[in-house]
Design a protein around this motif. Structure first.
Motif: not given
Length: 204
Positions: A36-39, A62-68, A82-88
């Motif tokens: 995703l491009d947000n990322p 489950h939103e912990r931060s803008t990247v997590n 879907v998830g943040g850049p470290e959540n695959l």
């Protein structure tokens, strides 16, 4: 077994010669992983014609931060995580460890072929199974070898051997029984590229 191996097993266990093929540009059976491009990441897993196709889950985030962050939903016979850049890994772990065991339809069955004694890796006997996990199934019935489509074979050579021997279809036996749990794999017959089916490994 790591997450990638386990998601490979989920795909494998649903391949039966039909499920894995596309039926037009807008309909497919499989798994996609995109960025995703947000990322972030998006994982789409098709559930149609699987033991999970009756599932429906509204979007959960489950939103912990803008990247997590990590979210998922199930609609129109498709799981989407879907998830943040470290959540695959979290997306895949949720699908395998939580979503599958909580949503398996116990009435849904998979066709598997069991090795015939004396003809291992040559001739198999049809059985119906139900999924236990992403990689394991439990045998719920074993076909009578004389019934239609009960026997699968590697090539016509095996059928010729049977025809030349004194063994009848009724004599074919497997060492597996109803209630046994197995981890089947894909087998492709020698004589026809489209004749692909799930088989059980021989007992050790």
């Amino acid at each position: 077994m790591d997450l990638l191996q386990r998601i490979q097993r989920w795909y494998t266990i649903n391949c039966n010669g039909d499920w894995e093929h596309s039926y037009g540009l807008s309909v497919w059976h499989g798994i996609s992983v995109q960025t995703l491009d947000n990322p972030g990441w998006m994982v789409s897993i098709d559930l149609k014609d699987t033991c999970l196709d009756a599932s429906a889950v509204p979007y959960v985030l489950h939103e912990r931060s803008t990247v997590n962050w990590f979210g998922y939903k199930v609609e129109k016979e498709k799981f989407e995580g879907v998830g943040g850049p470290e959540n695959l890994t979290e997306i895949l772990a949720y699908f395998l460890d939580t979503f599958i065991p909580e949503n398996i339809d116990p009435s849904s069955t998979l066709e598997v072929y069991l090795p015939v004694l004396g003809y291992e890796e040559q001739i198999w006997l049809h059985a119906e199974t139900r999924m236990i996990s992403e990689s394991k199934v439990e045998i719920v019935s074993i076909s009578n070898p004389e019934s239609t489509n009960a026997v699968m074979w590697r090539s016509d050579k095996e059928l010729d051997l049977l025809a030349q021997s004194e063994i009848s279809l009724a004599d074919l036996q497997t060492e597996f029984a109803v209630g046994d749990r197995i981890e089947p794999y894909i087998f492709q017959a020698d004589d026809n590229m489209l004749r692909t089916f799930l088989v059980s490994p021989a007992k050790k």
